[in-house]
Design a protein around this motif. Structure first.
Motif, PDB file in Angstrom:
ATOM      1  N   ILE A 289     -12.703  12.747  -9.287  1.00  0.00           N
ATOM      2  CA  ILE A 289     -12.695  12.140  -7.951  1.00  0.00           C
ATOM      3  C   ILE A 289     -11.720  10.971  -7.906  1.00  0.00           C
ATOM      4  O   ILE A 289     -10.959  10.819  -6.946  1.00  0.00           O
ATOM      5  N   LEU A 290     -11.728  10.149  -8.948  1.00  0.00           N
ATOM      6  CA  LEU A 290     -10.824   8.997  -8.962  1.00  0.00           C
ATOM      7  C   LEU A 290      -9.364   9.430  -8.965  1.00  0.00           C
ATOM      8  O   LEU A 290      -8.542   8.872  -8.232  1.00  0.00           O
ATOM      9  N   VAL A 291      -9.027  10.432  -9.771  1.00  0.00           N
ATOM     10  CA  VAL A 291      -7.636  10.895  -9.822  1.00  0.00           C
ATOM     11  C   VAL A 291      -7.256  11.569  -8.505  1.00  0.00           C
ATOM     12  O   VAL A 291      -6.174  11.324  -7.967  1.00  0.00           O
ATOM     13  N   SER A 292      -8.128  12.397  -7.983  1.00  0.00           N
ATOM     14  CA  SER A 292      -7.825  13.084  -6.721  1.00  0.00           C
ATOM     15  C   SER A 292      -7.681  12.086  -5.570  1.00  0.00           C
ATOM     16  O   SER A 292      -6.771  12.200  -4.750  1.00  0.00           O
ATOM     17  N   ALA A 293      -8.579  11.132  -5.511  1.00  0.00           N
ATOM     18  CA  ALA A 293      -8.479  10.104  -4.470  1.00  0.00           C
ATOM     19  C   ALA A 293      -7.197   9.298  -4.636  1.00  0.00           C
ATOM     20  O   ALA A 293      -6.548   8.944  -3.642  1.00  0.00           O
ATOM     21  N   ALA A 294      -6.819   9.033  -5.867  1.00  0.00           N
ATOM     22  CA  ALA A 294      -5.590   8.270  -6.120  1.00  0.00           C
ATOM     23  C   ALA A 294      -4.351   9.049  -5.687  1.00  0.00           C
ATOM     24  O   ALA A 294      -3.429   8.475  -5.109  1.00  0.00           O
ATOM     25  N   VAL A 295      -4.317  10.340  -5.962  1.00  0.00           N
ATOM     26  CA  VAL A 295      -3.170  11.157  -5.559  1.00  0.00           C
ATOM     27  C   VAL A 295      -3.060  11.180  -4.032  1.00  0.00           C
ATOM     28  O   VAL A 295      -1.967  11.006  -3.475  1.00  0.00           O
ATOM     29  N   ILE A 296      -4.182  11.366  -3.363  1.00  0.00           N
ATOM     30  CA  ILE A 296      -4.172  11.385  -1.902  1.00  0.00           C
ATOM     31  C   ILE A 296      -3.749  10.021  -1.353  1.00  0.00           C
ATOM     32  O   ILE A 296      -2.909   9.926  -0.454  1.00  0.00           O
ATOM     33  N   HIS A 297      -4.305   8.952  -1.904  1.00  0.00           N
ATOM     34  CA  HIS A 297      -3.961   7.590  -1.486  1.00  0.00           C
ATOM     35  C   HIS A 297      -2.473   7.328  -1.710  1.00  0.00           C
ATOM     36  O   HIS A 297      -1.777   6.807  -0.826  1.00  0.00           O
ATOM     37  N   ALA A 298      -1.969   7.679  -2.896  1.00  0.00           N
ATOM     38  CA  ALA A 298      -0.558   7.432  -3.215  1.00  0.00           C
ATOM     39  C   ALA A 298       0.353   8.216  -2.278  1.00  0.00           C
ATOM     40  O   ALA A 298       1.370   7.694  -1.812  1.00  0.00           O
ATOM     41  N   HIS A 299      -0.009   9.449  -1.988  1.00  0.00           N
ATOM     42  CA  HIS A 299       0.844  10.268  -1.127  1.00  0.00           C
ATOM     43  C   HIS A 299       0.882   9.712   0.296  1.00  0.00           C
ATOM     44  O   HIS A 299       1.958   9.593   0.895  1.00  0.00           O
ATOM     45  N   ILE A 300      -0.265   9.369   0.820  1.00  0.00           N
ATOM     46  CA  ILE A 300      -0.315   8.847   2.195  1.00  0.00           C
ATOM     47  C   ILE A 300       0.424   7.512   2.302  1.00  0.00           C
ATOM     48  O   ILE A 300       1.243   7.314   3.201  1.00  0.00           O
ATOM     49  N   THR A 301       0.157   6.597   1.375  1.00  0.00           N
ATOM     50  CA  THR A 301       0.814   5.287   1.457  1.00  0.00           C
ATOM     51  C   THR A 301       2.303   5.387   1.180  1.00  0.00           C
ATOM     52  O   THR A 301       3.091   4.643   1.764  1.00  0.00           O
ATOM     53  N   ARG A 302       2.710   6.292   0.329  1.00  0.00           N
ATOM     54  CA  ARG A 302       4.138   6.476   0.066  1.00  0.00           C
ATOM     55  C   ARG A 302       4.838   6.959   1.324  1.00  0.00           C
ATOM     56  O   ARG A 302       5.918   6.493   1.672  1.00  0.00           O
ATOM     57  N   LYS A 303       4.218   7.884   2.056  1.00  0.00           N
ATOM     58  CA  LYS A 303       4.831   8.375   3.290  1.00  0.00           C
ATOM     59  C   LYS A 303       4.852   7.306   4.376  1.00  0.00           C
ATOM     60  O   LYS A 303       5.757   7.274   5.197  1.00  0.00           O
ATOM     61  N   LEU A 304       3.877   6.416   4.363  1.00  0.00           N
ATOM     62  CA  LEU A 304       3.859   5.333   5.350  1.00  0.00           C
ATOM     63  C   LEU A 304       4.844   4.227   5.005  1.00  0.00           C
ATOM     64  O   LEU A 304       5.512   3.674   5.882  1.00  0.00           O
ATOM     65  N   LEU A 305       4.940   3.891   3.729  1.00  0.00           N
ATOM     66  CA  LEU A 305       5.794   2.780   3.311  1.00  0.00           C
ATOM     67  C   LEU A 305       7.256   3.169   3.102  1.00  0.00           C
ATOM     68  O   LEU A 305       8.151   2.367   3.340  1.00  0.00           O
ATOM     69  N   PHE A 306       7.485   4.373   2.604  1.00  0.00           N
ATOM     70  CA  PHE A 306       8.848   4.796   2.277  1.00  0.00           C
ATOM     71  C   PHE A 306       9.185   6.130   2.946  1.00  0.00           C
ATOM     72  O   PHE A 306       9.543   7.100   2.277  1.00  0.00           O
ATOM     73  N   PRO A 307       9.115   6.216   4.277  1.00  0.00           N
ATOM     74  CA  PRO A 307       9.384   7.505   4.931  1.00  0.00           C
ATOM     75  C   PRO A 307      10.851   7.925   4.823  1.00  0.00           C
ATOM     76  O   PRO A 307      11.161   9.102   4.960  1.00  0.00           O
ATOM     77  N   TYR A 308      11.704   6.980   4.542  1.00  0.00           N
ATOM     78  CA  TYR A 308      13.135   7.262   4.489  1.00  0.00           C
ATOM     79  C   TYR A 308      13.566   7.888   3.169  1.00  0.00           C
ATOM     80  O   TYR A 308      14.693   8.370   3.054  1.00  0.00           O
ATOM     81  N   ILE A 309      12.705   7.922   2.173  1.00  0.00           N
ATOM     82  CA  ILE A 309      13.064   8.488   0.874  1.00  0.00           C
ATOM     83  C   ILE A 309      12.580   9.931   0.817  1.00  0.00           C
ATOM     84  O   ILE A 309      11.390  10.202   0.816  1.00  0.00           O
ATOM     85  N   ASP A 310      13.532  10.854   0.786  1.00  0.00           N
ATOM     86  CA  ASP A 310      13.219  12.268   0.582  1.00  0.00           C
ATOM     87  C   ASP A 310      13.470  12.551  -0.886  1.00  0.00           C
ATOM     88  O   ASP A 310      14.612  12.704  -1.326  1.00  0.00           O
ATOM     89  N   PHE A 311      12.405  12.628  -1.651  1.00  0.00           N
ATOM     90  CA  PHE A 311      12.505  12.687  -3.111  1.00  0.00           C
ATOM     91  C   PHE A 311      13.373  13.849  -3.594  1.00  0.00           C
ATOM     92  O   PHE A 311      14.131  13.705  -4.546  1.00  0.00           O
ATOM     93  N   SER A 312      13.280  14.985  -2.953  1.00  0.00           N
ATOM     94  CA  SER A 312      14.023  16.161  -3.422  1.00  0.00           C
ATOM     95  C   SER A 312      15.519  16.060  -3.127  1.00  0.00           C
ATOM     96  O   SER A 312      16.316  16.714  -3.794  1.00  0.00           O
ATOM     97  N   GLU A 313      15.903  15.234  -2.144  1.00  0.00           N
ATOM     98  CA  GLU A 313      17.315  15.139  -1.773  1.00  0.00           C
ATOM     99  C   GLU A 313      17.914  13.759  -2.025  1.00  0.00           C
ATOM    100  O   GLU A 313      19.086  13.540  -1.741  1.00  0.00           O
TER     101      GLU A 313
END
Length: 99
Positions: free
Chosen positions: A50-74
């Motif tokens: 639960i802690l790891v899954s919650a962390a992945v979800i938290h990291a993904h959401i906050t990363r998209k909110l804080l750094f929307p301009y970074i497209d990791f694949s490109e």
């Protein structure tokens, strides 16, 4: 809507795993394991998962909110990619270590 589906695919495994754990806890027969062993093993596994899954979800959401301009694949700038990686590592480490 397409972006939402894309983001849901990224966290879909974690969400499905969390749902599976909850269903297993509800439907596993008591005879399968002694109550103490079942409670201990399941609680350790579930807590960590639960802690790891919650962390992945938290990291993904906050990363998209804080750094929307970074497209990791490109992204061609290595420092931006390292910033995204560090963000995930810090969030996941913080969640799994309990603070």
């Amino acid at each position: 809507m397409k972006k939402f589906i894309t983001h849901l695919k990224r966290i879909g495994f974690d969400a499905l795993a969390l749902l599976t754990i909850v269903l297993i806890m509800v439907f596993v027969p008591i005879d399968f394991l002694p109550v103490e062993a079942k409670a201990g093993l399941i609680s350790i596994f579930i807590t960590k998962f639960i802690l790891v899954s919650a962390a992945v979800i938290h990291a993904h959401i906050t990363r998209k909110l804080l750094f929307p301009y970074i497209d990791f694949s490109e992204e061609e700038n290595l420092s931006n990619n390292l910033m995204v990686i560090a963000w995930y590592v810090i969030i996941i480490f913080g969640w799994t270590r309990g603070g």
